[in-house]
Design a protein around this motif. Structure first.
Motif, PDB file in Angstrom:
ATOM      1  N   SER A 249      74.495  19.615  -4.062  1.00 33.15           N
ATOM      2  CA  SER A 249      74.748  19.442  -5.637  1.00 33.15           C
ATOM      3  C   SER A 249      74.410  18.231  -5.699  1.00 33.15           C
ATOM      4  O   SER A 249      74.599  18.031  -7.165  1.00 33.15           O
ATOM      5  N   ALA A 250      74.274  17.201  -5.314  1.00 32.10           N
ATOM      6  CA  ALA A 250      74.154  15.874  -5.677  1.00 32.10           C
ATOM      7  C   ALA A 250      72.925  15.784  -6.423  1.00 32.10           C
ATOM      8  O   ALA A 250      71.630  16.435  -6.416  1.00 32.10           O
ATOM      9  N   ALA A 251      72.640  14.767  -7.359  1.00 33.42           N
ATOM     10  CA  ALA A 251      71.484  14.703  -8.007  1.00 33.42           C
ATOM     11  C   ALA A 251      70.350  14.411  -7.173  1.00 33.42           C
ATOM     12  O   ALA A 251      69.111  14.885  -7.319  1.00 33.42           O
ATOM     13  N   ALA A 252      70.528  13.637  -5.943  1.00 38.10           N
ATOM     14  CA  ALA A 252      69.345  13.343  -5.149  1.00 38.10           C
ATOM     15  C   ALA A 252      69.414  14.260  -3.906  1.00 38.10           C
ATOM     16  O   ALA A 252      69.689  13.815  -2.656  1.00 38.10           O
ATOM     17  N   ALA A 253      69.576  15.641  -3.939  1.00 36.81           N
ATOM     18  CA  ALA A 253      69.834  16.342  -2.978  1.00 36.81           C
ATOM     19  C   ALA A 253      68.638  16.343  -1.890  1.00 36.81           C
ATOM     20  O   ALA A 253      67.583  16.390  -2.278  1.00 36.81           O
ATOM     21  N   PRO A 254      69.157  16.466  -0.650  1.00 38.33           N
ATOM     22  CA  PRO A 254      68.144  16.293   0.426  1.00 38.33           C
ATOM     23  C   PRO A 254      67.409  17.468   0.480  1.00 38.33           C
ATOM     24  O   PRO A 254      67.818  18.744  -0.055  1.00 38.33           O
ATOM     25  N   ASP A 255      66.003  17.652   0.892  1.00 39.55           N
ATOM     26  CA  ASP A 255      65.057  18.578   0.915  1.00 39.55           C
ATOM     27  C   ASP A 255      65.651  19.647   1.983  1.00 39.55           C
ATOM     28  O   ASP A 255      65.255  20.797   1.759  1.00 39.55           O
ATOM     29  N   GLY A 256      66.405  19.125   2.979  1.00 40.32           N
ATOM     30  CA  GLY A 256      66.847  20.040   4.242  1.00 40.32           C
ATOM     31  C   GLY A 256      67.723  20.909   3.758  1.00 40.32           C
ATOM     32  O   GLY A 256      68.040  21.818   4.646  1.00 40.32           O
ATOM     33  N   VAL A 257      68.404  20.881   2.799  1.00 39.00           N
ATOM     34  CA  VAL A 257      69.838  21.815   2.487  1.00 39.00           C
ATOM     35  C   VAL A 257      69.187  23.246   2.119  1.00 39.00           C
ATOM     36  O   VAL A 257      68.646  23.286   0.771  1.00 39.00           O
ATOM     37  N   THR A 258      69.143  24.577   3.037  1.00 39.03           N
ATOM     38  CA  THR A 258      68.447  25.448   2.550  1.00 39.03           C
ATOM     39  C   THR A 258      69.417  26.637   3.045  1.00 39.03           C
ATOM     40  O   THR A 258      70.372  26.534   3.925  1.00 39.03           O
ATOM     41  N   THR A 259      69.319  27.768   2.323  1.00 38.09           N
ATOM     42  CA  THR A 259      69.898  29.114   2.776  1.00 38.09           C
ATOM     43  C   THR A 259      68.805  30.024   3.243  1.00 38.09           C
ATOM     44  O   THR A 259      68.055  30.354   2.457  1.00 38.09           O
ATOM     45  N   GLN A 260      68.849  30.601   4.319  1.00 36.93           N
ATOM     46  CA  GLN A 260      67.919  31.918   4.447  1.00 36.93           C
ATOM     47  C   GLN A 260      68.846  33.180   4.610  1.00 36.93           C
ATOM     48  O   GLN A 260      69.976  33.206   4.799  1.00 36.93           O
ATOM     49  N   VAL A 261      68.376  34.482   4.157  1.00 31.41           N
ATOM     50  CA  VAL A 261      68.896  35.582   4.441  1.00 31.41           C
ATOM     51  C   VAL A 261      68.337  36.162   5.639  1.00 31.41           C
ATOM     52  O   VAL A 261      67.044  36.467   5.765  1.00 31.41           O
ATOM     53  N   HIS A 262      69.209  36.270   6.613  1.00 31.23           N
ATOM     54  CA  HIS A 262      68.836  37.014   8.102  1.00 31.23           C
ATOM     55  C   HIS A 262      69.073  38.596   7.759  1.00 31.23           C
ATOM     56  O   HIS A 262      70.167  38.878   7.291  1.00 31.23           O
ATOM     57  N   VAL A 263      68.213  39.484   8.157  1.00 28.03           N
ATOM     58  CA  VAL A 263      67.990  40.722   7.938  1.00 28.03           C
ATOM     59  C   VAL A 263      67.734  41.780   9.124  1.00 28.03           C
ATOM     60  O   VAL A 263      67.145  41.261   9.950  1.00 28.03           O
ATOM     61  N   ALA A 264      68.972  42.448   9.438  1.00 25.09           N
ATOM     62  CA  ALA A 264      68.535  43.613  10.492  1.00 25.09           C
ATOM     63  C   ALA A 264      68.021  44.739   9.817  1.00 25.09           C
ATOM     64  O   ALA A 264      68.907  45.195   9.009  1.00 25.09           O
ATOM     65  N   ARG A 265      66.978  45.163  10.255  1.00 27.73           N
ATOM     66  CA  ARG A 265      66.621  46.471   9.710  1.00 27.73           C
ATOM     67  C   ARG A 265      67.083  47.875  10.276  1.00 27.73           C
ATOM     68  O   ARG A 265      67.288  47.769  11.554  1.00 27.73           O
ATOM     69  N   GLY A 266      67.411  48.871   9.832  1.00 28.98           N
ATOM     70  CA  GLY A 266      67.850  50.009   9.979  1.00 28.98           C
ATOM     71  C   GLY A 266      66.834  51.221   9.752  1.00 28.98           C
ATOM     72  O   GLY A 266      65.934  51.074   8.929  1.00 28.98           O
ATOM     73  N   GLY A 267      67.068  52.337  10.219  1.00 30.15           N
ATOM     74  CA  GLY A 267      66.468  53.751   9.731  1.00 30.15           C
ATOM     75  C   GLY A 267      65.557  54.057  10.819  1.00 30.15           C
ATOM     76  O   GLY A 267      65.280  53.269  11.711  1.00 30.15           O
ATOM     77  N   ALA A 268      64.870  54.993  10.432  1.00 23.56           N
ATOM     78  CA  ALA A 268      63.938  55.710  11.282  1.00 23.56           C
ATOM     79  C   ALA A 268      62.538  55.154  11.147  1.00 23.56           C
ATOM     80  O   ALA A 268      62.110  55.009   9.933  1.00 23.56           O
ATOM     81  N   LEU A 269      61.938  54.762  12.078  1.00 26.79           N
ATOM     82  CA  LEU A 269      60.495  54.207  12.164  1.00 26.79           C
ATOM     83  C   LEU A 269      59.575  55.427  12.688  1.00 26.79           C
ATOM     84  O   LEU A 269      60.190  56.202  13.413  1.00 26.79           O
ATOM     85  N   ALA A 270      58.370  55.239  12.041  1.00 25.24           N
ATOM     86  CA  ALA A 270      57.210  56.248  12.720  1.00 25.24           C
ATOM     87  C   ALA A 270      57.213  55.965  14.190  1.00 25.24           C
ATOM     88  O   ALA A 270      57.182  54.891  14.569  1.00 25.24           O
ATOM     89  N   ALA A 271      56.963  57.132  15.016  1.00 24.95           N
ATOM     90  CA  ALA A 271      56.687  56.899  16.369  1.00 24.95           C
ATOM     91  C   ALA A 271      55.466  56.132  16.641  1.00 24.95           C
ATOM     92  O   ALA A 271      55.472  55.449  17.688  1.00 24.95           O
ATOM     93  N   ASP A 272      54.340  56.064  15.982  1.00 20.07           N
ATOM     94  CA  ASP A 272      53.260  55.297  16.252  1.00 20.07           C
ATOM     95  C   ASP A 272      53.492  53.868  15.865  1.00 20.07           C
ATOM     96  O   ASP A 272      53.920  53.658  14.610  1.00 20.07           O
TER      97      ASP A 272
END
Length: 190
Positions: A147-170
């Motif tokens: 939140s600083a005026a000169a925030a470093p470029d490195g502060v990031t947030t990623q959204v990590h996702v696990a997928r569920g549900g049925a997938l095609a067999a192929d």
């Protein structure tokens, strides 16, 4: 907003925010000897991360939670659970954390990949120096920087996702199915 959108997607089993920040270095002293590293990556893991993504971390020694060091980082600093590590933040300030455990990151390439980066634009190997912090501790450490005026470029947030549900067999059909879902989510988030 992105996290809410991803969580609402029908194929999402788990979606958690993970913080990342690159710092200037780490230091630890033991037996009268101080060891230092170059740049390091500090990762903020939310509660429930290990349960949602059980193959991302493997405990080698010490606790399964708290301040965790990647195996290579512990070796570089010569530390073990019970020791302390000093993190040199951007701007020269420091923070000291206790080491609760040492972990292996079996899928470090995926954990540290830059999603959507052009071919050849990301590092060829994951970082050698990694500290994993509980989300609250990570936020306390880096929220003022973000939140600083000169925030470093490195502060990031990623959204990590696990997928569920049925997938095609192929496999090709499953790929088309998931790629289509990803594009639909991407379009919806624009």
């Amino acid at each position: 907003a992105v996290l809410d959108l991803v969580r609402a997607d029908p194929g999402t089993a788990h979606a958690l925010p993970v913080g990342f920040e690159r710092v200037d270095g780490l230091a630890a002293g033991a037996g009268g000897v101080t060891r230092t590293t170059g740049a390091a990556t500090i990762v903020g893991l939310p509660d429930g991360y290990r349960a949602a993504f059980p193959r991302e971390l493997r405990t080698l020694v010490g606790a399964d939670a708290g301040v965790l060091l990647a195996q290579q980082t512990a070796a570089n600093l010569g530390v073990a659970p019970g020791d302390t590590v000093t993190i040199t933040l951007s701007g020269g300030s420091t923070a000291t954390v206790p080491v609760d455990g040492v972990v292996d990151l079996p899928d470090a390439n995926a954990l540290f990949q830059t999603v959507g980066a052009p071919l050849g634009a990301q590092p060829t190997a994951p970082p050698d120096n990694v500290v994993l912090l509980p989300e609250g501790r990570w936020t306390d450490m880096f929220a003022p920087l973000a939140s600083a005026a000169a925030a470093p470029d490195g502060v990031t947030t990623q959204v990590h996702v696990a997928r569920g549900g049925a997938l095609a067999a192929d496999p090709a059909a499953a790929y088309v199915q998931e790629t289509g879902s990803a594009r639909n989510l991407e379009a919806g988030s624009a």
